[in-house]
Scaffold this active site. Structure first.
Site, PDB file in Angstrom:
ATOM      1  N   HIS A 273       0.802  -1.236   0.000  1.00 30.53           N
ATOM      2  CA  HIS A 273       0.000   0.000   0.000  1.00 30.53           C
ATOM      3  C   HIS A 273       0.837   1.290   0.000  1.00 30.53           C
ATOM      4  O   HIS A 273       0.598   2.203   0.803  1.00 30.53           O
ATOM      5  CB  HIS A 273      -0.948   0.012   1.205  1.00 30.53           C
ATOM      6  CG  HIS A 273      -1.951  -1.103   1.225  1.00 30.53           C
ATOM      7  ND1 HIS A 273      -2.484  -1.662   0.079  1.00 30.53           N
ATOM      8  CD2 HIS A 273      -2.530  -1.775   2.273  1.00 30.53           C
ATOM      9  CE1 HIS A 273      -3.349  -2.605   0.420  1.00 30.53           C
ATOM     10  NE2 HIS A 273      -3.392  -2.719   1.730  1.00 30.53           N
TER      11      HIS A 273
ATOM     12  N   HIS B  39      -9.642   1.429   0.935  1.00 28.53           N
ATOM     13  CA  HIS B  39      -9.420   0.329   1.876  1.00 28.53           C
ATOM     14  C   HIS B  39     -10.434   0.331   3.022  1.00 28.53           C
ATOM     15  O   HIS B  39     -10.088   0.045   4.179  1.00 28.53           O
ATOM     16  CB  HIS B  39      -7.991   0.443   2.420  1.00 28.53           C
ATOM     17  CG  HIS B  39      -7.451  -0.839   2.952  1.00 28.53           C
ATOM     18  ND1 HIS B  39      -7.869  -1.382   4.142  1.00 28.53           N
ATOM     19  CD2 HIS B  39      -6.545  -1.698   2.461  1.00 28.53           C
ATOM     20  CE1 HIS B  39      -7.214  -2.506   4.348  1.00 28.53           C
ATOM     21  NE2 HIS B  39      -6.410  -2.726   3.350  1.00 28.53           N
TER      22      HIS B  39
ATOM     23  N   GLU C  13     -11.385  -4.611  -2.227  1.00 29.04           N
ATOM     24  CA  GLU C  13     -10.624  -3.526  -2.835  1.00 29.04           C
ATOM     25  C   GLU C  13     -10.536  -3.719  -4.341  1.00 29.04           C
ATOM     26  O   GLU C  13      -9.928  -4.674  -4.806  1.00 29.04           O
ATOM     27  CB  GLU C  13      -9.212  -3.496  -2.240  1.00 29.04           C
ATOM     28  CG  GLU C  13      -9.176  -3.497  -0.732  1.00 29.04           C
ATOM     29  CD  GLU C  13      -7.838  -4.022  -0.193  1.00 29.04           C
ATOM     30  OE1 GLU C  13      -6.801  -3.861  -0.849  1.00 29.04           O
ATOM     31  OE2 GLU C  13      -7.856  -4.625   0.886  1.00 29.04           O
TER      32      GLU C  13
HETATM   33  C1  BGC Z   1      -4.038  -6.678   2.531  1.00 34.10           C
HETATM   34  C2  BGC Z   1      -3.799  -7.389   3.839  1.00 34.10           C
HETATM   35  C3  BGC Z   1      -3.380  -6.393   4.838  1.00 34.10           C
HETATM   36  C4  BGC Z   1      -4.433  -5.358   4.942  1.00 34.10           C
HETATM   37  C5  BGC Z   1      -4.054  -4.310   5.920  1.00 34.10           C
HETATM   38  C6  BGC Z   1      -5.084  -5.655   2.740  1.00 34.10           C
HETATM   39  O1  BGC Z   1      -5.294  -4.944   1.563  1.00 34.10           O
HETATM   40  O2  BGC Z   1      -4.373  -7.564   1.508  1.00 34.10           O
HETATM   41  O3  BGC Z   1      -2.827  -8.383   3.713  1.00 34.10           O
HETATM   42  O4  BGC Z   1      -3.123  -6.975   6.065  1.00 34.10           O
HETATM   43  O5  BGC Z   1      -4.648  -4.768   3.718  1.00 34.10           O
HETATM   44  O6  BGC Z   1      -5.137  -3.536   6.225  1.00 34.10           O
END
Ligand code: BGC
Length: 380
Positions: A137, A208, A346
Site C-alpha cells: 500500500h 481500503h 478492494e
Molecule cells: C491486505 C492485507 C493487509 C491489509 C491491511 C489488505 O489490503 O491484503 O494483507 O493486512 O490490507 O489492512
C-alpha cells in the site's frame, strides 16, 4: 389541583416514555462524530471532517487525512440507518502505523510489490519494505498518511486532491491525484480516481474501507453472504505475492461464484487460506457488465439485510477477510477491532503487477491520465 397534578404526572410519564423510546431506537452504532475530533493537526498537516448526504437520508463522513471514509450510514431492513464502515472517532487515531488503512485511499500502488523492487525502462526502483519482505500500500508513508485538499460541491460530492512528491517512498514522479466521492440518491457511493505524473511510474489506487453490513462493532462478518463475479483468482506465495498463475476457483474454498457465507469454507485445510490466515486474495473479475462497469461482488449483512453491490472499471478485487484484526484499536462506537469483524473488498489491478508481465500494466507515463471508477451501491 388534583387534575393539574395528574396532568403533570401524565406529561412527565409521556416525556420519559418518549426519552426511553429514543434511547431504544438508538443503536450501538449510532455515533455522532464531532467536528472537533476531526479538526486536528497531524504531522504538521491540517485535518478536518466533511459530510455528504443524499435526499434519501443516507449520510457519509470523510477526513482529508488519507482521503478516508470515516462513516457510511445506509438504511437497514427496518429503515434504521446503520453505519457500515469501520473507523475512528478522532482524526489523530488514523495516524497509527499499527493500523494505518481504515477507510483510506491507498497508493500510489495499492497492494503488494515483491521485495520492494520494480524496474521501468531498465532503471530499478527500490521501495521501503513495510510488510515482511514486500512493500504494501505505497510504503510506510503512502497517501494514507497525507492530508489531501478537500473541496465539497453541494451536499453530495467531495473531491480530494494531493500530489505525492517525486521519490516519495521510492516511487518515481510527482504524482498528482484526485479522488471524488459522490453519494447518489440511489444510495450508491461512487469513487472516481485520477492521476497524472511527470515521470514514468506505477499507479494502482483503491479504497481500503473495512465493511460490516450488520453495522460497525456488531460481531464478525463470517455470516455475511458474498458473491464474487469471477471464476479465477491469483494464488500467492507464503508472503502473499501472486505466483503469476490464474487458478480456477471451482472446487476450492475460493469459489464465491455462487453466493455463500464467508465463514462456510474459511477454516478448510488449504495452503492458500493458510498463507492468508483466511481470505487475502485477488479475484479475477469475469467482466459481467452493468452500465459498462464490471460487476465485482454482492455482499449481504445477515442481520440487517443490507446489500452492497460493487461495480468497477478495475480487472481485480482483493478480498481481505480481516484476518489481522486483533483488538489493537478502539472503533467509533467503543468496540475493539476484533478478529474478522470487518472485511475489505478492494477494486484494483492485480498485486505485484509492476513485476508480473502477464498482468495488466499499471504503468503511467507523463502525458497520460489514469482514471478509474468504482461504485458501492446499497439496497436491501
Ligand atoms: C491486505 C492485507 C493487509 C491489509 C491491511 C489488505 O489490503 O491484503 O494483507 O493486512 O490490507 O489492512
Amino acid at each position: 389541583m388534583m387534575k393539574k397534578t395528574l396532568l403533570l404526572i401524565g406529561l412527565a410519564t409521556s416525556l420519559s416514555w418518549t426519552a426511553c423510546q429514543n434511547q431504544a431506537n438508538k443503536t450501538t452504532t449510532d455515533t455522532e462524530l464531532s467536528d472537533s475530533g476531526f479538526t486536528a493537526t497531524i504531522d504538521g498537516q491540517e485535518a478536518k471532517l466533511f459530510t455528504l448526504q443524499n435526499s434519501k437520508g443516507a449520510k457519509a463522513t470523510f477526513t482529508n487525512f488519507g482521503a478516508r471514509i470515516v462513516s457510511l450510514w445506509v438504511p437497514d431492513k427496518d429503515g434504521k440507518l446503520t453505519d457500515v464502515v469501520l473507523g475512528f472517532n478522532k482524526a489523530v487515531d488514523y495516524h497509527n502505523p499499527e493500523e494505518p488503512y481504515y477507510g483510506t485511499i491507498v497508493g500510489p500502488f495499492g497492494n503488494r510489490i515483491a521485495k520492494g523492487k520494480f524496474s521501468l525502462d531498465g532503471e530499478e526502483f527500490t521501495l521501503p519494505t513495510n510488510n515482511g519482505a514486500n512493500t504494501l500500500h505505497g510504503g510506510f508513508k503512502g497517501v494514507h498518511f497525507a492530508a489531501w485538499e478537500g473541496k465539497q460541491e453541494g451536499e453530495n460530492k467531495l473531491t480530494f486532491s494531493y500530489t505525492l512528491p517525486d521519490k516519495n517512498e521510492g516511487f518515481p514522479g510527482n504524482i498528482a491525484m484526485t479522488v471524488t466521492y459522490t453519494l447518489t440518491d440511489d444510495n450508491a457511493l461512487e469513487i472516481a480516481y485520477s492521476a497524472t505524473t511527470d515521470k514514468k511510474t506505477v499507479v494502482n489506487l483503491t479504497n481500503h474501507a473495512y465493511f460490516n453490513l450488520n453495522g460497525e462493532g456488531s460481531g464478525t462478518i463470517l455470516n455475511h453472504s458474498l458473491q464474487i463475479y469471477g471464476d479465477q483468482y491469483t494464488p500467492v506465495d507464503s508472503t502473499l505475492i501472486p505466483t503469476g498463475e490464474l487458478a480456477a476457483v471451482k472446487g476450492t474454498p475460493f469459489d464465491f461464484s455462487q453466493a455463500k457465507t464467508i465463514g462456510r469454507d474459511i477454516e478448510q485445510k488449504d495452503e492458500q487460506l493458510r498463507y492468508g490466515g483466511g481470505y487475502d486474495h485477488n479475484f479475477v473479475l469475469r467482466g459481467d457488465k452493468v452500465d459498462q462497469l464490471n460487476h465485482a461482488a454482492t455482499l449481504i449483512g445477515d442481520k440487517t439485510g443490507i446489500k452492497m453491490d460493487i461495480y468497477t472499471e478495475e480487472p481485480g478485487l482483493q478480498f481481505y477477510s480481516g484476518n489481522f484484526m486483533a483488538e489493537k484499536v478502539t472503533l467509533k462506537n467503543g468496540k475493539k477491532d476484533a478478529f474478522r469483524t470487518g472485511l475489505c473488498l478492494e477494486t484494483q489491478h492485480f498485486p505485484d503487477a509492476p513485476n508480473q508481465t502477464s498482468f495488466a500494466s499499471t504503468v503511467l507515463e507523463p502525458g497520460q491520465t489514469y482514471t478509474t471508477k468504482s461504485i458501492y451501491k446499497f439496497s436491501l
